[in-house]
Design a protein around this motif. Structure first.
Motif, PDB file in Angstrom:
ATOM      1  N   SER A  14       0.804  -1.144  -0.048  1.00 62.43           N
ATOM      2  CA  SER A  14      -0.261   0.014   0.020  1.00 62.43           C
ATOM      3  C   SER A  14       0.998   1.315   0.030  1.00 62.43           C
ATOM      4  O   SER A  14       2.136   1.254   0.161  1.00 62.43           O
ATOM      5  CB  SER A  14      -0.835   0.012   1.374  1.00 62.43           C
ATOM      6  OG  SER A  14      -0.085   0.129   2.419  1.00 62.43           O
ATOM      7  N   ARG A  15       0.298   2.333  -0.309  1.00 63.75           N
ATOM      8  CA  ARG A  15       1.091   3.584  -0.160  1.00 63.75           C
ATOM      9  C   ARG A  15       1.758   3.776   1.243  1.00 63.75           C
ATOM     10  O   ARG A  15       2.825   3.947   1.281  1.00 63.75           O
ATOM     11  CB  ARG A  15       0.269   4.849  -0.750  1.00 63.75           C
ATOM     12  CG  ARG A  15       1.043   6.170  -0.677  1.00 63.75           C
ATOM     13  CD  ARG A  15       0.323   7.243  -0.828  1.00 63.75           C
ATOM     14  NE  ARG A  15       0.891   8.368  -1.246  1.00 63.75           N
ATOM     15  CZ  ARG A  15       1.281   8.828  -2.490  1.00 63.75           C
ATOM     16  NH1 ARG A  15       0.851   8.272  -3.302  1.00 63.75           N
ATOM     17  NH2 ARG A  15       2.199  10.036  -2.387  1.00 63.75           N
ATOM     18  N   GLU A  16       1.064   3.426   2.278  1.00 64.28           N
ATOM     19  CA  GLU A  16       1.470   3.910   3.660  1.00 64.28           C
ATOM     20  C   GLU A  16       2.497   2.716   3.835  1.00 64.28           C
ATOM     21  O   GLU A  16       3.704   3.249   4.578  1.00 64.28           O
ATOM     22  CB  GLU A  16       0.259   3.510   4.588  1.00 64.28           C
ATOM     23  CG  GLU A  16      -0.591   4.852   4.531  1.00 64.28           C
ATOM     24  CD  GLU A  16      -1.598   4.556   3.514  1.00 64.28           C
ATOM     25  OE1 GLU A  16      -1.804   3.349   2.674  1.00 64.28           O
ATOM     26  OE2 GLU A  16      -2.492   5.601   3.156  1.00 64.28           O
ATOM     27  N   SER A  17       2.342   1.560   3.649  1.00 67.10           N
ATOM     28  CA  SER A  17       3.664   0.500   3.803  1.00 67.10           C
ATOM     29  C   SER A  17       4.782   0.737   2.840  1.00 67.10           C
ATOM     30  O   SER A  17       5.968   0.743   3.398  1.00 67.10           O
ATOM     31  CB  SER A  17       3.017  -0.865   3.417  1.00 67.10           C
ATOM     32  OG  SER A  17       2.505  -1.401   2.341  1.00 67.10           O
TER      33      SER A  17
ATOM     34  N   GLU B 154      11.442   4.594   4.847  1.00 64.17           N
ATOM     35  CA  GLU B 154      11.893   5.151   5.991  1.00 64.17           C
ATOM     36  C   GLU B 154      12.467   3.990   6.938  1.00 64.17           C
ATOM     37  O   GLU B 154      13.922   4.288   7.415  1.00 64.17           O
ATOM     38  CB  GLU B 154      10.744   5.841   6.855  1.00 64.17           C
ATOM     39  CG  GLU B 154       9.765   6.904   6.378  1.00 64.17           C
ATOM     40  CD  GLU B 154       8.753   7.123   7.007  1.00 64.17           C
ATOM     41  OE1 GLU B 154       8.266   6.614   7.907  1.00 64.17           O
ATOM     42  OE2 GLU B 154       8.318   8.341   6.603  1.00 64.17           O
ATOM     43  N   LEU B 155      12.327   2.883   6.780  1.00 69.46           N
ATOM     44  CA  LEU B 155      12.835   1.722   7.539  1.00 69.46           C
ATOM     45  C   LEU B 155      14.388   1.393   6.870  1.00 69.46           C
ATOM     46  O   LEU B 155      15.309   1.271   7.599  1.00 69.46           O
ATOM     47  CB  LEU B 155      11.876   0.408   7.538  1.00 69.46           C
ATOM     48  CG  LEU B 155      11.026   0.470   8.318  1.00 69.46           C
ATOM     49  CD1 LEU B 155       9.928  -0.647   8.293  1.00 69.46           C
ATOM     50  CD2 LEU B 155      11.077   0.570   9.904  1.00 69.46           C
ATOM     51  N   ILE B 156      14.144   1.549   5.493  1.00 69.34           N
ATOM     52  CA  ILE B 156      15.654   1.334   4.807  1.00 69.34           C
ATOM     53  C   ILE B 156      16.643   2.285   5.055  1.00 69.34           C
ATOM     54  O   ILE B 156      17.778   2.063   5.443  1.00 69.34           O
ATOM     55  CB  ILE B 156      15.279   0.992   3.124  1.00 69.34           C
ATOM     56  CG1 ILE B 156      14.563  -0.016   2.915  1.00 69.34           C
ATOM     57  CG2 ILE B 156      16.509   1.061   2.623  1.00 69.34           C
ATOM     58  CD1 ILE B 156      14.233  -0.267   1.582  1.00 69.34           C
ATOM     59  N   ASP B 157      16.092   3.748   5.058  1.00 66.47           N
ATOM     60  CA  ASP B 157      17.079   4.820   5.124  1.00 66.47           C
ATOM     61  C   ASP B 157      17.420   4.807   6.669  1.00 66.47           C
ATOM     62  O   ASP B 157      18.720   5.280   6.825  1.00 66.47           O
ATOM     63  CB  ASP B 157      16.092   6.084   5.036  1.00 66.47           C
ATOM     64  CG  ASP B 157      15.637   6.361   3.460  1.00 66.47           C
ATOM     65  OD1 ASP B 157      16.372   5.460   2.812  1.00 66.47           O
ATOM     66  OD2 ASP B 157      14.878   7.353   3.424  1.00 66.47           O
ATOM     67  N   ALA B 158      16.563   4.379   7.598  1.00 62.68           N
ATOM     68  CA  ALA B 158      17.132   4.395   8.880  1.00 62.68           C
ATOM     69  C   ALA B 158      18.006   3.015   9.582  1.00 62.68           C
ATOM     70  O   ALA B 158      18.508   3.258  10.440  1.00 62.68           O
ATOM     71  CB  ALA B 158      15.923   4.369   9.805  1.00 62.68           C
TER      72      ALA B 158
ATOM     73  N   LEU C  21       6.668  -4.950   8.127  1.00 60.92           N
ATOM     74  CA  LEU C  21       6.048  -3.995   8.102  1.00 60.92           C
ATOM     75  C   LEU C  21       4.516  -3.651   9.024  1.00 60.92           C
ATOM     76  O   LEU C  21       4.303  -2.720   9.700  1.00 60.92           O
ATOM     77  CB  LEU C  21       5.500  -3.628   6.784  1.00 60.92           C
ATOM     78  CG  LEU C  21       6.603  -3.522   5.663  1.00 60.92           C
ATOM     79  CD1 LEU C  21       5.998  -3.548   4.434  1.00 60.92           C
ATOM     80  CD2 LEU C  21       7.552  -2.682   6.159  1.00 60.92           C
ATOM     81  N   GLY C  22       3.954  -4.935   9.573  1.00 62.91           N
ATOM     82  CA  GLY C  22       2.817  -4.882  10.284  1.00 62.91           C
ATOM     83  C   GLY C  22       3.296  -4.556  11.935  1.00 62.91           C
ATOM     84  O   GLY C  22       2.473  -4.026  12.369  1.00 62.91           O
TER      85      GLY C  22
ATOM     86  N   LEU D  28       3.837   0.246  12.901  1.00 63.47           N
ATOM     87  CA  LEU D  28       2.672   0.787  13.902  1.00 63.47           C
ATOM     88  C   LEU D  28       3.092   1.995  14.471  1.00 63.47           C
ATOM     89  O   LEU D  28       2.084   2.937  14.989  1.00 63.47           O
ATOM     90  CB  LEU D  28       2.451  -0.209  14.783  1.00 63.47           C
ATOM     91  CG  LEU D  28       1.995  -1.908  14.259  1.00 63.47           C
ATOM     92  CD1 LEU D  28       1.736  -2.614  15.393  1.00 63.47           C
ATOM     93  CD2 LEU D  28       0.567  -1.402  13.579  1.00 63.47           C
ATOM     94  N   ASN D  29       4.340   2.241  14.745  1.00 60.71           N
ATOM     95  CA  ASN D  29       4.808   3.281  15.401  1.00 60.71           C
ATOM     96  C   ASN D  29       5.060   4.716  14.407  1.00 60.71           C
ATOM     97  O   ASN D  29       5.518   5.770  15.252  1.00 60.71           O
ATOM     98  CB  ASN D  29       5.864   3.031  16.493  1.00 60.71           C
ATOM     99  CG  ASN D  29       5.577   2.082  17.412  1.00 60.71           C
ATOM    100  OD1 ASN D  29       4.364   1.999  17.874  1.00 60.71           O
ATOM    101  ND2 ASN D  29       6.439   0.999  17.884  1.00 60.71           N
ATOM    102  N   GLU D  30       4.954   4.472  13.413  1.00 68.12           N
ATOM    103  CA  GLU D  30       5.485   5.524  12.444  1.00 68.12           C
ATOM    104  C   GLU D  30       4.240   6.565  12.534  1.00 68.12           C
ATOM    105  O   GLU D  30       3.206   6.301  12.464  1.00 68.12           O
ATOM    106  CB  GLU D  30       5.418   4.738  11.048  1.00 68.12           C
ATOM    107  CG  GLU D  30       6.682   3.887  10.870  1.00 68.12           C
ATOM    108  CD  GLU D  30       7.849   4.348  11.020  1.00 68.12           C
ATOM    109  OE1 GLU D  30       8.442   5.483  10.846  1.00 68.12           O
ATOM    110  OE2 GLU D  30       8.817   3.878  11.871  1.00 68.12           O
TER     111      GLU D  30
END
Length: 126
Positions: A93-96, A102-106, A119-120, A124-126
């Motif tokens: 999805s767009r959100e995921s 963001e997860l890859i960048d961090a 992702l699930g 959740l905390n994003e």
């Protein structure tokens, strides 16, 4: 349309897409392909006004003729070296998709041979 560049997702991710992948396994090549083509993916979401897109993480290669005119990769390119169990096409999805970027960048560790992003749980905390 498959754009370059989970089981059932829960809470934030699941609200938008019940068929989207919840777990994505990436190596360094797949992650680079995804981050390099992230804007193409976002443009495809906007142009098609879709809730989800198939994303081909193995779709990057020099002179790749699979890049379509609709803003994304239409077929899988040559697979880079990866574990035999690493799949390359996921539904996001767009959100995921944004959360995964963001997860890859961090991410501070090494992505080889591969890293699993849940992702699930992680979004959740994003």
């Amino acid at each position: 349309m498959i754009v370059p560049l989970l089981l059932f997702a829960w809470p934030v991710v699941a609200d938008d897409c019940w068929i989207c992948d919840d777990v994505v396994e990436l190596n360094a090549t797949y992650a680079e392909c995804y981050t390099s083509n992230f804007q193409v993916l976002m443009d495809a979401f906007d142009a098609e006004d879709l809730e989800r897109q198939q994303v081909n993480f193995a779709g990057c290669s020099e002179g790749d003729e699979s890049v379509g005119t609709r803003g994304g990769l239409l077929k899988m390119g040559a697979l880079p070296e990866a574990s035999a169990t690493t799949k390359s096409v996921y539904t996001l999805s767009r959100e995921s998709a944004v959360c995964l970027k963001e997860l890859i960048d961090a991410y501070e560790g090494t992505l080889d041979p591969s890293v699993v992003f849940r992702l699930g749980e992680q979004c959740l905390n994003e």
